[in-house]
Design a protein around this motif. Structure first.
Motif, short mmCIF file in Angstrom:
data_model
loop_
_atom_site.label_atom_id
_atom_site.label_comp_id
_atom_site.label_asym_id
_atom_site.label_seq_id
_atom_site.Cartn_x
_atom_site.Cartn_y
_atom_site.Cartn_z
N TRP A 47 0.78 -1.23 -0.03
CA TRP A 47 -0.18 -0.07 0.03
C TRP A 47 0.95 1.12 0.01
O TRP A 47 0.55 2.05 -0.58
N TRP A 48 2.06 1.31 0.52
CA TRP A 48 2.75 2.34 0.89
C TRP A 48 3.16 2.72 -0.65
O TRP A 48 3.55 3.64 -1.04
N PHE A 49 3.75 1.72 -1.28
CA PHE A 49 4.45 1.72 -2.56
C PHE A 49 3.51 2.44 -3.64
O PHE A 49 3.80 3.08 -4.24
N VAL A 50 2.24 1.65 -3.60
CA VAL A 50 1.11 2.20 -4.55
C VAL A 50 1.00 3.65 -4.31
O VAL A 50 0.83 4.32 -5.33
N THR A 51 0.85 3.98 -3.05
CA THR A 51 0.54 5.38 -2.55
C THR A 51 1.55 6.41 -3.13
O THR A 51 1.20 7.45 -3.56
N TRP A 52 2.81 5.93 -2.81
CA TRP A 52 3.90 6.71 -3.23
C TRP A 52 4.14 6.93 -4.88
O TRP A 52 4.30 8.13 -5.13
N VAL A 53 3.94 5.74 -5.56
CA VAL A 53 3.74 5.98 -6.94
C VAL A 53 2.71 6.94 -7.44
O VAL A 53 2.95 7.71 -8.43
N ASP A 54 1.44 6.74 -7.00
CA ASP A 54 0.31 7.60 -7.15
C ASP A 54 0.70 9.11 -7.06
O ASP A 54 0.11 10.08 -7.83
N GLY A 55 1.29 9.25 -5.70
CA GLY A 55 1.60 10.68 -5.47
C GLY A 55 2.66 11.54 -6.46
O GLY A 55 2.69 12.30 -6.75
N VAL A 56 3.53 10.46 -7.05
CA VAL A 56 4.63 11.15 -7.83
C VAL A 56 4.09 11.20 -9.31
O VAL A 56 4.50 12.32 -9.90
N VAL A 57 3.07 10.37 -9.67
CA VAL A 57 2.58 10.37 -11.03
C VAL A 57 1.55 11.49 -11.04
O VAL A 57 1.39 12.06 -12.00
N ARG A 58 0.77 11.75 -10.03
CA ARG A 58 -0.55 12.74 -10.23
C ARG A 58 -0.23 13.98 -10.70
O ARG A 58 -0.87 14.64 -11.46
N PRO A 59 0.89 14.68 -10.40
CA PRO A 59 0.97 15.95 -10.66
C PRO A 59 1.37 16.09 -12.20
O PRO A 59 1.26 17.39 -12.76
N PHE A 60 1.58 15.31 -12.92
CA PHE A 60 2.08 15.24 -14.32
C PHE A 60 0.77 14.84 -15.14
O PHE A 60 1.05 14.79 -16.31
N TYR A 73 -14.10 9.65 -5.04
CA TYR A 73 -12.96 9.16 -4.46
C TYR A 73 -11.98 8.67 -5.11
O TYR A 73 -12.09 8.57 -6.41
N GLY A 74 -10.70 8.72 -4.82
CA GLY A 74 -9.68 8.38 -5.76
C GLY A 74 -9.42 6.90 -5.80
O GLY A 74 -10.04 6.17 -5.15
N VAL A 75 -8.84 6.56 -7.06
CA VAL A 75 -8.51 4.98 -7.20
C VAL A 75 -7.17 4.69 -6.95
O VAL A 75 -6.06 5.09 -7.56
N PRO A 76 -7.06 4.05 -5.81
CA PRO A 76 -5.62 3.57 -5.61
C PRO A 76 -4.94 2.49 -6.82
O PRO A 76 -5.68 1.60 -7.28
N GLY A 77 -3.78 2.73 -6.87
CA GLY A 77 -3.01 2.07 -8.11
C GLY A 77 -2.99 2.63 -9.47
O GLY A 77 -2.68 2.22 -10.25
N TRP A 78 -3.88 3.74 -9.84
CA TRP A 78 -4.18 4.39 -11.00
C TRP A 78 -2.80 4.79 -11.31
O TRP A 78 -2.52 4.55 -12.51
N GLY A 79 -1.98 5.64 -10.41
CA GLY A 79 -0.84 6.08 -10.76
C GLY A 79 0.20 4.94 -11.13
O GLY A 79 1.05 5.12 -12.08
N LEU A 80 -0.14 3.73 -10.60
CA LEU A 80 0.94 2.70 -11.00
C LEU A 80 0.82 2.24 -12.27
O LEU A 80 1.54 1.96 -12.86
N ILE A 81 -0.45 2.08 -12.49
CA ILE A 81 -0.94 1.79 -14.08
C ILE A 81 -0.42 2.86 -15.14
O ILE A 81 0.19 2.29 -16.15
N VAL A 82 -0.47 4.04 -14.95
CA VAL A 82 -0.03 4.98 -15.70
C VAL A 82 1.35 4.98 -15.80
O VAL A 82 1.95 5.08 -17.00
N ALA A 83 2.35 4.86 -14.68
CA ALA A 83 3.83 4.71 -14.72
C ALA A 83 4.06 3.30 -15.63
O ALA A 83 5.09 3.48 -16.15
N PHE A 84 3.57 2.26 -15.49
CA PHE A 84 3.93 0.94 -15.90
C PHE A 84 3.88 1.21 -17.28
O PHE A 84 4.59 0.98 -18.34
N PHE A 85 2.47 1.78 -17.92
CA PHE A 85 2.61 2.19 -19.34
C PHE A 85 3.25 3.14 -20.06
O PHE A 85 3.82 3.14 -21.15
N THR A 86 3.74 4.05 -19.20
CA THR A 86 4.45 5.23 -19.75
C THR A 86 5.72 4.47 -19.71
O THR A 86 6.42 4.92 -20.83
N LEU A 87 6.40 3.92 -19.10
CA LEU A 87 7.62 3.26 -18.89
C LEU A 87 7.74 2.30 -20.04
O LEU A 87 9.08 2.16 -20.85
#
Length: 256
Positions: A47-60, A73-87
């Protein structure tokens, strides 16, 4: 002639070990702690890792493309999915001719900045070694006599030193660079060069070595019991106990 008075009374079964109420509560509590502790810590770290990635990706990401813009409400893991497809997209673009050209231009630009050049080159070599799958760093585990004679420490074997460093090391023997993790935090430790003959390689994976170091020796490699074997042994022990209990009770003699 045997009478009823001569028949021996059946033996009472062995009394079960008595455990007090507080002892039972203690055992139940420790069992619950052992079962839920690793699960809770694992879920917390995920949960900490997913939340951290969401916080990093959200401003962009523009507001129009964020789920919380349309949901209460927010969707946990959405930023992680965006980061995966972006990379993945960046890797795809970097694999073709145009992408390699852009990467070379960017590396040339960073190579002209003195303060950034060393950091970028060092990090690039580390990432290429760890994630390329071609290197052998930290895949072998060994023992080194450290910090004093007679005391042995677990080390992760890395690469051989460069030619410049190898010429500066005393003696003619080949040296190897090793990393000695600290317990219980294996991300910190000591890095040093040691003669190859002073290292004792052990048949242990890097994951098992990390578990051994983080637990400070409490969890030994191969000490985890197999649940199937444990269940089979418990069944055999129960059957043996029942068989022994039945043999201890004599059969009543026949009265003539």
């Amino acid at each position: 002639m045997t009478t009823r008075d001569d028949v021996p009374a059946p033996l009472d079964p062995a009394p079960e070990p008595h455990t007090g109420l507080m002892g039972r509560f203690r055992n139940y509590f420790l069992t619950g702690l052992v079962v839920t502790g690793p699960i809770a810590i694992t879920l917390y770290l995920v949960w900490w890792f997913v939340t951290w990635v969401d916080g990093v990706v959200r401003p962009f990401v523009p507001l129009a493309y964020r789920p919380e813009t349309y949901l209460p409400y927010g969707v946990p893991g959405w930023g992680l999915i965006v980061a995966f497809f972006t990379l993945t997209l960046v890797g795809f673009l970097a694999a073709n001719l145009i992408g390699r050209t852009l990467v070379d231009v960017g590396e040339t630009f960073l190579g002209r900045i003195p303060a950034v050049r060393a950091i970028y080159r060092g990090l690039k070599q580390v990432f290429e070694t760890l994630f390329s799958g071609k290197g052998s760093s930290f895949r072998k585990v060994g023992l080194v006599e450290f910090p004093s004679p007679g005391m042995w420490s677990i080390v992760l074997i890395s690469q051989s030193p460069s030619e410049d460093i190898a010429r500066s090391l005393p003696g003619q023997e080949e040296h190897v660079s090793v990393f000695l993790p600290c317990s219980p935090n294996p991300t910190t430790g000591f890095f040093f060069y040691v003669p190859k003959s002073k290292i004792i390689e052990v048949d242990l994976s890097a994951e098992d070595a990390a578990t051994l170091i983080m637990s400070a020796g409490v969890v030994q490699p191969g000490s985890a019991p197999d649940p199937k074997k444990a269940a089979a042994l418990a069944g055999m022990a129960n059957a043996a106990r029942i068989a022994n209990a039945s043999t201890l009770q004599p059969q009543p003699a026949k009265v003539e």
